[in-house]
Motif scaffolding. Structure first.
Motif, PDB file in Angstrom:
ATOM      1  N   ARG A 198       0.837  -1.205   0.000  1.00  0.00           N
ATOM      2  CA  ARG A 198       0.000   0.000   0.000  1.00  0.00           C
ATOM      3  C   ARG A 198       0.871   1.254   0.000  1.00  0.00           C
ATOM      4  O   ARG A 198       0.603   2.219  -0.703  1.00  0.00           O
ATOM      5  CB  ARG A 198      -0.920  -0.023   1.218  1.00  0.00           C
ATOM      6  N   VAL A 199       1.945   1.233   0.789  1.00  0.00           N
ATOM      7  CA  VAL A 199       2.870   2.372   0.838  1.00  0.00           C
ATOM      8  C   VAL A 199       3.516   2.581  -0.535  1.00  0.00           C
ATOM      9  O   VAL A 199       3.655   3.716  -0.997  1.00  0.00           O
ATOM     10  CB  VAL A 199       3.940   2.161   1.939  1.00  0.00           C
ATOM     11  N   ASP A 200       3.919   1.474  -1.198  1.00  0.00           N
ATOM     12  CA  ASP A 200       4.493   1.582  -2.547  1.00  0.00           C
ATOM     13  C   ASP A 200       3.525   2.287  -3.496  1.00  0.00           C
ATOM     14  O   ASP A 200       3.931   3.139  -4.284  1.00  0.00           O
ATOM     15  CB  ASP A 200       4.809   0.200  -3.129  1.00  0.00           C
ATOM     16  N   ARG A 201       2.261   1.920  -3.432  1.00  0.00           N
ATOM     17  CA  ARG A 201       1.264   2.522  -4.327  1.00  0.00           C
ATOM     18  C   ARG A 201       1.110   4.022  -4.059  1.00  0.00           C
ATOM     19  O   ARG A 201       1.001   4.815  -4.987  1.00  0.00           O
ATOM     20  CB  ARG A 201      -0.074   1.817  -4.169  1.00  0.00           C
ATOM     21  N   ILE A 202       1.125   4.398  -2.794  1.00  0.00           N
ATOM     22  CA  ILE A 202       1.005   5.815  -2.437  1.00  0.00           C
ATOM     23  C   ILE A 202       2.223   6.578  -2.932  1.00  0.00           C
ATOM     24  O   ILE A 202       2.101   7.639  -3.555  1.00  0.00           O
ATOM     25  CB  ILE A 202       0.807   5.978  -0.916  1.00  0.00           C
TER      26      ILE A 202
END
Length: 149
Positions: A10-14
């Protein structure tokens, strides 16, 4: 070829969304670009932020997470665009053979290990050639060639 894909968190996507937004505004620090490539199934243009590696006068795109959707789309299309702000640069892509990847992967890790090193299973820029060759099948690399719009 070994099929390998490391999923995004999720952090990668953000972070990818923020980086892509900055690059679209023309803030392409450290050779970042937005890759635009036509989808192999839908034909719709797909975009993703990438690190453009310039080495010995050649330009490369490395897929540190492996066989991702952008890799499959670029293989199918054979061409795409690199975008930085309003600048759009069309290109054709040639995928490298595994033996050709060693020096490219080493340089990619030298420049961006702090960002992508976790996708390389303990490899770093000082890893020996044998370890780099062993990792090469799971990390697609494309040479970028200019083409006119």
């Amino acid at each position: 070829m070994t099929t390998r894909t490391v999923p995004l968190t999720r952090v990668d996507r953000i972070v990818n969304g923020v980086v892509a937004g900055l690059v679209r505004l023309g803030l392409g620090f450290r050779d970042r670009r937005v890759l635009a490539v036509r989808g192999r199934r839908t034909g719709a243009v797909r975009t993703v932020p990438v690190n453009l590696l310039v080495m010995d006068g050649q330009r490369y795109l490395v897929a540190p997470r492996g066989e991702t959707q952008w890799v499959r789309n670029l293989r199918a299309a054979g061409e795409g665009e690199l975008r930085l702000g309003r600048r759009v640069e069309p290109f054709t892509a040639v995928e490298l053979a595994d033996d050709e990847k060693v020096s490219v992967l080493r340089e990619y890790l030298r420049r961006w290990a702090w960002e992508v090193g976790r996708f390389f299973d303990g490899l770093d820029a000082s890893s020996d050639d044998g370890a780099m060759r062993a990792a090469a099948p799971g990390r697609p690399v494309f040479r970028i060639l200019e083409r006119s719009a």
